[in-house]
Design an enzyme around this catalytic site. Structure first.
Site, mmCIF file in Angstrom:
data_model
loop_
_atom_site.group_PDB
_atom_site.id
_atom_site.type_symbol
_atom_site.label_atom_id
_atom_site.label_comp_id
_atom_site.label_asym_id
_atom_site.label_seq_id
_atom_site.Cartn_x
_atom_site.Cartn_y
_atom_site.Cartn_z
ATOM 1 N N LYS A 154 0.129 -0.572 7.404
ATOM 2 C CA LYS A 154 -0.280 -1.535 8.449
ATOM 3 C C LYS A 154 0.475 -2.858 8.301
ATOM 4 O O LYS A 154 0.931 -3.421 9.283
ATOM 5 C CB LYS A 154 -1.792 -1.826 8.370
ATOM 6 C CG LYS A 154 -2.673 -0.615 8.650
ATOM 7 C CD LYS A 154 -4.137 -1.009 8.844
ATOM 8 C CE LYS A 154 -4.792 -1.590 7.615
ATOM 9 N NZ LYS A 154 -4.947 -0.632 6.499
ATOM 10 N N ARG A 176 -13.188 -2.815 10.947
ATOM 11 C CA ARG A 176 -13.320 -1.810 9.898
ATOM 12 C C ARG A 176 -14.666 -1.092 9.946
ATOM 13 O O ARG A 176 -14.936 -0.243 9.104
ATOM 14 C CB ARG A 176 -13.195 -2.498 8.541
ATOM 15 C CG ARG A 176 -11.832 -2.267 7.862
ATOM 16 C CD ARG A 176 -11.888 -3.038 6.570
ATOM 17 N NE ARG A 176 -10.928 -2.641 5.582
ATOM 18 C CZ ARG A 176 -9.793 -3.269 5.343
ATOM 19 N NH1 ARG A 176 -9.408 -4.261 6.096
ATOM 20 N NH2 ARG A 176 -9.026 -2.879 4.338
ATOM 21 N N ARG A 226 2.336 0.398 -5.100
ATOM 22 C CA ARG A 226 2.202 -1.020 -4.740
ATOM 23 C C ARG A 226 1.502 -1.793 -5.859
ATOM 24 O O ARG A 226 1.803 -2.961 -6.099
ATOM 25 C CB ARG A 226 1.405 -1.141 -3.427
ATOM 26 C CG ARG A 226 1.333 -2.559 -2.896
ATOM 27 C CD ARG A 226 0.682 -2.634 -1.547
ATOM 28 N NE ARG A 226 -0.754 -2.467 -1.615
ATOM 29 C CZ ARG A 226 -1.567 -2.479 -0.551
ATOM 30 N NH1 ARG A 226 -1.056 -2.609 0.658
ATOM 31 N NH2 ARG A 226 -2.855 -2.339 -0.682
ATOM 32 N N ARG A 265 -2.267 -7.793 -6.695
ATOM 33 C CA ARG A 265 -3.591 -7.843 -6.068
ATOM 34 C C ARG A 265 -4.627 -7.271 -7.025
ATOM 35 O O ARG A 265 -4.441 -6.173 -7.555
ATOM 36 C CB ARG A 265 -3.584 -7.023 -4.766
ATOM 37 C CG ARG A 265 -3.276 -7.848 -3.551
ATOM 38 C CD ARG A 265 -3.160 -7.013 -2.311
ATOM 39 N NE ARG A 265 -4.386 -6.291 -1.974
ATOM 40 C CZ ARG A 265 -4.619 -5.749 -0.791
ATOM 41 N NH1 ARG A 265 -3.718 -5.870 0.162
ATOM 42 N NH2 ARG A 265 -5.733 -5.095 -0.561
ATOM 43 N N ARG A 312 -11.913 2.002 -2.184
ATOM 44 C CA ARG A 312 -11.417 1.545 -0.880
ATOM 45 C C ARG A 312 -11.222 2.725 0.059
ATOM 46 O O ARG A 312 -11.528 2.640 1.251
ATOM 47 C CB ARG A 312 -10.120 0.745 -1.055
ATOM 48 C CG ARG A 312 -10.416 -0.650 -1.626
ATOM 49 C CD ARG A 312 -9.214 -1.306 -2.233
ATOM 50 N NE ARG A 312 -8.165 -1.574 -1.282
ATOM 51 C CZ ARG A 312 -6.890 -1.764 -1.626
ATOM 52 N NH1 ARG A 312 -6.530 -1.709 -2.905
ATOM 53 N NH2 ARG A 312 -5.997 -2.014 -0.720
#
Ligand code: AMP
Length: 200
Positions: free
Chosen positions: A27, A100, A139, A145, A156
C-alpha cells in the site's frame, strides 16, 4: 484584425480513493505513485498514529502499547483524524490504512457526504499470505518499526483477517472495489492501478 483568444476549461474530477490490502501488500509503495499521478493528499492513519507516538502526545502514549501488540486502535481515534483531514482538504484524498473496520468504512461514507463528496473507488491489492509474511519479515530488518517483528506480524495479520477483510465486501457491494494483483513488478502493478482509476 482583432486577435481571438479562447479558453479551454479542463475539468479535473475530485477523487477520493481508498488503497486497501493486508499489511505487506504494498500500500505504501503504490500510494506514493497514486498521490503523485492524481495530485491527491496522502492520508496514512498509521503514519499519523506513529507521529503521535514520536511526539509523545497524550494520545501517543495511550496507543503505543496497542500498536506494538499489532492490534487496531479504537475507531473513534482514527475517525477524528480522518474527519479533520477531509475538512482541510481540497485536492481529494488517498486513504491509506483506513478504513480498517466496516464501522470506519460506514463513517467514511458519511463524512465524505457531509462535504458533498463520495468515494471514487477502492483499490484492493491482493497478495497471498505467505508472501505477505515474507515481505514483512524482510521489511522488519530495515524499517525500525517497533511493530515489525514476527510475533506482532502474526497479530496484525489476524486483525486484518477478522476485522479489516470484511471492508472489501462492503465496497464490493457498492461496486467500488477494484481487485489488483499485488504480485510482480512494482511498475506493472502501478500501471494496472492507473488503468483502473482512469476507467472510473
Ligand atoms: P499501518 O502503518 O497502516 O500498518 O498501521 C500500523 C498500526 O497502526 C496498525 O497495526 C494499527 O495498530 C494502527 N492503525 C493504523 N490505521 C488504523 C485504523 N484505520 N484503525 C485502527 N488502527 C489503525
Amino acid at each position: 484584425m482583432e486577435a481571438h483568444t479562447s479558453t479551454l476549461t479542463v475539468y479535473i474530477p475530485m477523487r477520493d480513493i481508498v488503497i486497501f490490502g493486508a499489511p505487506g501488500a504494498g500500500k505504501g509503495t503504490q500510494s506514493d505513485y497514486i498521490v503523485e499521478r492524481y495530485g491527491l493528499t496522502h492520508i496514512s492513519t498509521g503514519d499519523l498514529l506513529r507521529k503521535e507516538i514520536a511526539d509523545k502526545t497524550e494520545l501517543g502514549i495511550r496507543i503505543k502499547s496497542i500498536m506494538d501488540a499489532g492490534q487496531l486502535v479504537s475507531d473513534d481515534i482514527v475517525i477524528t483524524m480522518i474527519d479533520n483531514a477531509i475538512a482541510h482538504d481540497t485536492h481529494g484524498i488517498l486513504f491509506d490504512g483506513f478504513p480498517r473496520t466496516v464501522a470506519q468504512a460506514e463513517t467514511l461514507d458519511k463524512l465524505l457526504a457531509n462535504h458533498g463528496r463520495s468515494l471514487t473507488c477502492m483499490i484492493q491489492l491482493e497478495v497471498p499470505r505467505e508472501e505477505l509474511i515474507r515481505r514483512m519479515l524482510e521489511r522488519a530488518k530495515v524499517s525500525g518499526r517497533s511493530d515489525d517483528n514476527e510475533e506482532t506480524i502474526k497479530h496484525r495479520l489476524a486483525e486484518y483477517e477478522s476485522k479489516t477483510f470484511p471492508v472489501a465486501a462492503y465496497y464490493a457491494k457498492q461496486g467500488k472495489a477494484i481487485p489488483i494483483n499485488g504480485l510482480g513488478d512494482i511498475k506493472a502493478i502501478s500501471a494496472s492501478i492507473a488503468r483502473a482509476i482512469d476507467a472510473k
